[in-house]
Design a protein around this motif. Structure first.
Motif, PDB file in Angstrom:
ATOM      1  N   LEU A  29      40.656 -78.415  63.774  1.00 12.29           N
ATOM      2  CA  LEU A  29      42.010 -78.322  63.256  1.00 12.29           C
ATOM      3  C   LEU A  29      42.414 -79.662  62.669  1.00 12.29           C
ATOM      4  CD1 LEU A  29      44.647 -76.459  63.309  1.00 12.29           C
ATOM      5  CD2 LEU A  29      45.266 -77.756  65.363  1.00 12.29           C
ATOM      6  N   CYS A  30      43.057 -79.628  61.507  1.00 11.17           N
ATOM      7  CA  CYS A  30      43.643 -80.838  60.932  1.00 11.17           C
ATOM      8  C   CYS A  30      45.165 -80.683  60.931  1.00 11.17           C
ATOM      9  CB  CYS A  30      43.152 -81.069  59.504  1.00 11.17           C
ATOM     10  SG  CYS A  30      41.555 -81.907  59.399  1.00 11.17           S
ATOM     11  N   THR A  31      45.842 -81.757  61.330  1.00 10.64           N
ATOM     12  CA  THR A  31      47.304 -81.747  61.361  1.00 10.64           C
ATOM     13  C   THR A  31      47.843 -82.962  60.621  1.00 10.64           C
ATOM     14  OG1 THR A  31      47.385 -82.962  63.466  1.00 10.64           O
ATOM     15  CG2 THR A  31      47.331 -80.553  63.574  1.00 10.64           C
ATOM     16  N   GLY A  32      49.029 -82.824  60.057  1.00  9.93           N
ATOM     17  CA  GLY A  32      49.680 -83.926  59.361  1.00  9.93           C
ATOM     18  C   GLY A  32      51.140 -83.989  59.743  1.00  9.93           C
ATOM     19  N   SER A  33      51.725 -85.169  59.594  1.00 12.22           N
ATOM     20  CA  SER A  33      53.085 -85.386  60.083  1.00 12.22           C
ATOM     21  C   SER A  33      53.859 -86.327  59.174  1.00 12.22           C
ATOM     22  CB  SER A  33      53.015 -85.964  61.510  1.00 12.22           C
ATOM     23  OG  SER A  33      54.268 -86.449  61.945  1.00 12.22           O
ATOM     24  N   CYS A  51      41.370 -85.156  70.420  1.00 12.62           N
ATOM     25  CA  CYS A  51      41.618 -85.708  69.090  1.00 12.62           C
ATOM     26  C   CYS A  51      40.347 -86.407  68.627  1.00 12.62           C
ATOM     27  CB  CYS A  51      42.788 -86.680  69.124  1.00 12.62           C
ATOM     28  SG  CYS A  51      43.217 -87.348  67.492  1.00 12.62           S
ATOM     29  N   LEU A  52      39.756 -85.910  67.547  1.00  9.80           N
ATOM     30  CA  LEU A  52      38.486 -86.429  67.053  1.00  9.80           C
ATOM     31  C   LEU A  52      38.662 -87.531  66.021  1.00  9.80           C
ATOM     32  CD1 LEU A  52      36.653 -83.007  66.593  1.00  9.80           C
ATOM     33  CD2 LEU A  52      36.562 -84.542  68.572  1.00  9.80           C
ATOM     34  N   GLY A  53      39.864 -87.725  65.545  1.00  6.24           N
ATOM     35  CA  GLY A  53      40.111 -88.760  64.548  1.00  6.24           C
ATOM     36  C   GLY A  53      41.568 -88.803  64.158  1.00  6.24           C
ATOM     37  N   ARG A  54      42.015 -89.980  63.718  1.00  8.90           N
ATOM     38  CA  ARG A  54      43.409 -90.165  63.306  1.00  8.90           C
ATOM     39  C   ARG A  54      43.432 -91.225  62.224  1.00  8.90           C
ATOM     40  NH1 ARG A  54      48.668 -89.848  66.023  1.00  8.90           N
ATOM     41  NH2 ARG A  54      50.069 -91.485  65.238  1.00  8.90           N
ATOM     42  N   THR A  55      43.995 -90.893  61.075  1.00  5.83           N
ATOM     43  CA  THR A  55      44.067 -91.828  59.954  1.00  5.83           C
ATOM     44  C   THR A  55      45.504 -91.929  59.460  1.00  5.83           C
ATOM     45  OG1 THR A  55      41.811 -91.267  59.258  1.00  5.83           O
ATOM     46  CG2 THR A  55      43.210 -92.362  57.644  1.00  5.83           C
ATOM     47  N   ALA A  56      45.959 -93.147  59.269  1.00  2.39           N
ATOM     48  CA  ALA A  56      47.318 -93.387  58.778  1.00  2.39           C
ATOM     49  C   ALA A  56      47.267 -94.009  57.395  1.00  2.39           C
ATOM     50  CB  ALA A  56      48.069 -94.301  59.740  1.00  2.39           C
ATOM     51  N   LYS A 102      42.475 -84.994  63.325  1.00  2.00           N
ATOM     52  CA  LYS A 102      41.495 -83.917  63.460  1.00  2.00           C
ATOM     53  C   LYS A 102      41.284 -83.641  64.943  1.00  2.00           C
ATOM     54  CE  LYS A 102      37.065 -84.638  62.811  1.00  2.00           C
ATOM     55  NZ  LYS A 102      35.714 -84.826  62.200  1.00  2.00           N
ATOM     56  N   TRP A 103      41.180 -82.340  65.281  1.00  2.00           N
ATOM     57  CA  TRP A 103      41.113 -81.927  66.681  1.00  2.00           C
ATOM     58  C   TRP A 103      39.966 -80.949  66.920  1.00  2.00           C
ATOM     59  CZ3 TRP A 103      45.262 -84.120  69.446  1.00  2.00           C
ATOM     60  CH2 TRP A 103      46.341 -84.556  68.673  1.00  2.00           C
ATOM     61  N   ASP A 104      39.429 -80.987  68.125  1.00  2.00           N
ATOM     62  CA  ASP A 104      38.519 -79.950  68.611  1.00  2.00           C
ATOM     63  C   ASP A 104      39.398 -78.863  69.226  1.00  2.00           C
ATOM     64  OD1 ASP A 104      36.950 -78.423  70.583  1.00  2.00           O
ATOM     65  OD2 ASP A 104      35.337 -79.830  70.115  1.00  2.00           O
ATOM     66  N   THR A 105      39.349 -77.654  68.670  1.00  2.00           N
ATOM     67  CA  THR A 105      40.264 -76.615  69.127  1.00  2.00           C
ATOM     68  C   THR A 105      39.923 -76.103  70.523  1.00  2.00           C
ATOM     69  OG1 THR A 105      38.957 -74.879  68.040  1.00  2.00           O
ATOM     70  CG2 THR A 105      40.763 -75.848  66.776  1.00  2.00           C
TER      71      THR A 105
END
Length: 300
Positions: free
Chosen positions: A144-148, A163-168, A155-158
């Motif tokens: 799953l990819c989420t944005g805010s 949380c598999l990654g986080r980019t700002a 990016k997440w493992d469902t």
């Protein structure tokens, strides 16, 4: 387009609701002795904020009432209702033909629900600092990819919720996300007026299309993965266009669809029939829905 809007208005005017208590065992549409269609309670008690396809005969929706509902588009019956978010649901999605439903909320979280499971969430995805405004699930529903509005994409493992990654990215206030069918790429629109292509494997930006003049409000990807759409904010006839982008060859702008007088809030590729030209649809704050020939940008 006027005919389409008129037809939709006539259809909507024929739909009536009653206020009896929701029952989970609502069946497919039935007719009484007089042949009248069975009526159903509304799926939500407040404004509906998002809707997405779930299965060929089912859709999922989220609302300001903090709930997620699964409904039959054939009968209009709400078949399941999920409660768990503390604030308004902003986005819903699912992998087509999957039993997993995902919802994002102003409570800064994302939840996963099982269509045939309990009424509680199957998995939580906390981690954003502000309202979650983008949600895209991989075709196999494993990631799953989420944005805010906190400028991040995660990016997440469902299965595990990890949380598999986080980019700002500075000023990257995410407005929408969608996954490219059969590819590891995710399309993202932003209030910084750009449309980005993310490589989900490393959660890095693979390409950024040229910035538009207005906020990009929504995006969609064609089923063959060749093109993506983005829509623009606007007012008084300025902006409000949808833009078709080439994902595979030039990675540039193909054409624009102009005609809305206010912000275009959503855009979508329409299913293509054997004898139909490829088409797209757009909806706007100017109270209209327009259908366009994808190739010529002419209205159908």
């Amino acid at each position: 387009c006027l005919l389409l809007a008129t037809a939709m208005g006539k259809l909507q005017s024929k739909i009536t609701f009653h206020t009896t208590k929701y029952r989970a065992d609502s069946s497919e549409g039935q007719t009484g002795a007089a042949g009248a269609s069975q009526q159903h309670s509304p799926a939500h008690t407040d404004a509906v904020t998002s809707v997405a396809a779930l299965k060929p005969d089912l859709c999922v929706s989220g609302g300001r009432d903090k709930s997620v509902a699964v409904s039959s588009w054939r009968s209009g019956a709400a078949l399941r209702r999920f409660i768990g978010h503390e604030r308004e649901v902003t986005k819903v999605t699912s992998a087509l033909d999957s039993s997993r439903v995902f919802s994002a909320s102003r409570d800064k979280t994302v939840m996963m629900w099982e269509l045939h499971g309990t009424s509680g969430p199957r998995q939580h995805f906390p981690g954003h600092d502000l309202v979650v405004t983008g949600l895209a699930v991989s075709p196999d529903a494993s990631q799953l990819c989420t944005g805010s509005r906190d400028n991040t994409v995660c990016k997440w493992d469902t299965e595990t919720g990890e949380c598999l990654g986080r980019t700002a990215i500075s000023r990257n206030l995410v407005t929408h996300l969608c996954w490219v069918p059969g590819e590891p790429y995710v399309i993202q629109t932003s209030e910084d007026k750009t449309t980005r292509v993310w490589d989900s494997r490393e959660l890095q930006v693979a390409h950024t299309f040229p910035a538009k003049q207005h906020i990009q409000t929504c995006c969609d990807v064609s089923q063959d993965g060749r093109y993506c759409l983005s829509s623009s904010s606007g007012s008084s006839g300025h902006g409000g266009e949808a833009t078709l982008w080439d994902l595979r060859q030039t990675r540039g702008r193909v054409c624009e669809y102009k005609g809305h007088f206010q912000t275009t809030t959503s855009c979508v590729f329409l299913p293509r029939g054997p004898a139909l030209a490829p088409s797209i649809a757009t909806s706007s704050n100017d109270s209209t829905v327009k259908v366009w020939n994808q190739d010529t940008a002419g209205r159908e």
